[in-house]
Every structure is written in C-alpha cells, then in structure tokens.
Motif scaffolding. Structure first.
Motif: not given
Length: 349
Positions: A24-26, A33-38, A52-55
């Motif tokens: 996780x970086x953000x 649902x952005x990647x590397x987010x929480x 549908x999230x890529x988080x």
C-alpha cells in the motif's frame, strides 16, 4: 512511502483476510479502487464498489460477508470509519513531521530556544525570548512574536501570525492565515462622537490539543487572557473576541462570531454563522444551530438553541414575547374553537 497490509493491520488493530504482504502506498476512495491504495467500507450503499476494486486492501466491519469474489485483501475491524480516520491521522503525521531543519532565509531573535527535531520554513520569523518545544513545525512566512511559548508537536502552518506573549500548548494545529493575539475591538465612545482606542494588553492561551482553522482570528484580552481550553476545535473564518473563554472539547464551525468576555462551556457545538453577544455564559453541552443568535446566558446544560431573524427592534421585542407564548396561545385557540363548535344553533325551526 510503502507499507504492507500486515503492517497497517498492526497499526489499526485489524485482522487480515487475504494477502497481507500486498503493498500500500496511498489512501483512496472505495469508488475509485486504484491499485496500491487502501480504502474502507462502512456504508452498505457503497458495497458494490468492493467487487470491482483493484485496491490493495479495504477496511471492513466484523460482520461483513462478501457476496461475490473480491480482489483486495480485507482488514477486518469493529468500526471501519474510525479505523480509517486513525490511518489518515498516522499518514498525515508521516507527511507533516517528516520535515526538519531550517530553510533559508529564516530569522530567529535573541535568547529564543528550540527543542529537538524542529522545522523552520523559509521567511519564517521568530522573535526574542521565544520558547519552542520538541518536534514543532513552523511553515514558511509564519510570524511568532516576542515571548511566545509553543509546546511539543505543534504545527504552525503558512502565514500564521502569533502575537507577542501568547502561549500555545502541546499537539496544537494552527492552519494557514490564522491570527492569534491581535487587538481586541476595544474603543471608548467620546462626547464629540469619536472613539478612543483602549489598549489591549493581554494575551491568548491555547491549551493542549487545540485546532485552529485557516483565517480564524482570536483576539488578545484587554487584560488577562483569551483562553481556548484543551481539545477545542475551531473551524476556518471564526472570530473570537477579547477575554472570551472556550471550554474543553467545544467545536465551533465556520463564520461563527463570539463577542468579548463571553464564556462558552465544555463540549458545546456552535454551528456555522452563529452570533453570540458579549458578557454572557453558555452552559456545558449547549448546541447552537446554524445562523442562530444568542443574546443572553444559557444556564441549563444540554440546551439546543435555534433561530434568529432581524427586524425593527421594538417590533422584535414584542414579537419575541408573543413567540414564547405561542404554545399557550395555541392551546387557548383550540379551547375556544371547541367552545364555539359546541354552541347551540340559533337557527329557527
């Protein structure tokens, strides 16, 4: 800065379901649902976004049961909203307290001292005989007057002005453009119609854990201190006049104005555009609704106040007297209505 889901779980006291090593970086909204987010899910109407999230991870409550397969790891907690708030706080600390050292040009006066791990932004000014604690961050163009004291872990944002002799506690947060300790509105009317300035010789005291919003102004006392008690939270564009005292954990929303020498109790809620006259007292846990005017002391705790419409003063006084009697007058009207309806008919046979 990157963290694993497992590290975040340890931070907020959650249980991981899924891949705890995901990075996780953000932080982000669940609908993005952005990647590397929480993100977090606390309102059921947003549940569809989780499928549908890529988080990397989503914080959910204990009783959440997925209806479809999901990609993110789950962080299971009792209260997702509170857990995410805590995460925001920690993230903000990392961003804010990472700054250290001095950006030139910056000025510091004679006999002023700073604790460890401070930050002084470019064009900041610190006067003479100032005492500043540990881990204090002073952003560019802030002005701190002579003899000011600032406690540990306090943040002074861009363009804040703190006048001489004011005292700021630990863990305070003063947003950009706020003015602490400016002259109170003190003028004595003269016989010729002019006004004579009354010197304002006091200061402002902010106790620990106080937050002050952007462009808020807190005037110094004429004598003594204007005091904002521990844990009070004050929004942007609020005016607090001289010798006012704000109680512990009271919150005040934007564009409210509190006149001189008024004392507001503990755990009160003052909504937006509220106006409070001077020299009165507001009891603990009072709530004042938006745009209401408070013209006299509130003595009963847990009172809720609402409403104010301005019109000609004598008419207002008469209307106020009648308004307070409306429930009684309504009962009288209902009583008279029943009497009239039950009167014998005067029609002739």
């Amino acid at each position: 800065m990157e963290f694993s889901v497992n590290q975040i779980a340890a931070m907020i006291g959650g249980k991981v379901e899924g891949d705890g090593e995901r990075v996780v970086d953000n932080l982000g909204k669940i609908e993005e649902g952005k990647e590397k987010t929480i993100s977090f899910l606390s309102n059921d109407k947003y549940e569809n976004y989780i499928y549908q999230s890529n988080a990397a991870a989503i914080i959910v409550k204990l009783d959440f049961k997925p209806k479809k397969p999901i990609k993110p790891a789950l962080l299971i907690v009792e209260d997702p909203y509170s857990a995410f708030t805590r995460l925001l706080e920690e993230y903000n600390k990392i961003l804010t307290y990472s700054k250290s050292g001095v950006e030139e040009p910056a000025y510091i006066g004679k006999n002023s001292t700073l604790g460890d791990n401070y930050y002084r932004g470019a064009f900041s000014y610190i006067g003479n005989h100032v005492k500043i604690g540990n881990n204090v961050k002073i952003y560019p163009q802030a002005h701190i007057g002579d003899n000011v004291e600032i406690g540990d872990n306090t943040i002074i944002y861009q363009g804040v002005k703190i006048y001489a002799d004011c005292k700021i506690g630990n863990n305070c947060n003063i947003q950009a453009g706020a003015v602490i300790g400016s002259d109170g509105f003190g003028f004595a009317p003269q016989a010729d119609g002019t006004y004579k300035t009354i010197p304002q010789l006091g200061n402002v005291i902010l106790e620990d854990n106080v937050s002050i919003g952007a462009n808020t102004t807190i005037d110094c006392a004429t004598l003594g201190s204007t005091i904002i008690r521990k844990g009070a939270k004050i929004d942007n564009l609020v005016q607090i006049a001289h010798n006012v005292e704000i109680g512990k954990n009271t919150v005040i929303a934007s564009q409210a104005g509190i006149s001189g020498s008024t004392k507001v109790g503990k755990n009160c809620v003052i909504a937006g555009q509220v106006g409070i006259v001077g020299h009165i007292e507001i009891a603990d846990r009072t709530t004042v609704s938006a745009k209401a005017g408070v013209s006299k002391s509130v003595k009963q705790t847990d009172t809720i106040l609402s409403g104010m419409v301005g019109f000609e003063h004598k008419q207002f006084l008469k209307a106020s007297t009648l308004f307070k009697r409306l429930p009684e007058l309504h009962q009288q009207v209902q009583h008279l209505e029943k009497i009239v309806l039950n009167l014998p008919s005067d029609k002739k046979n």
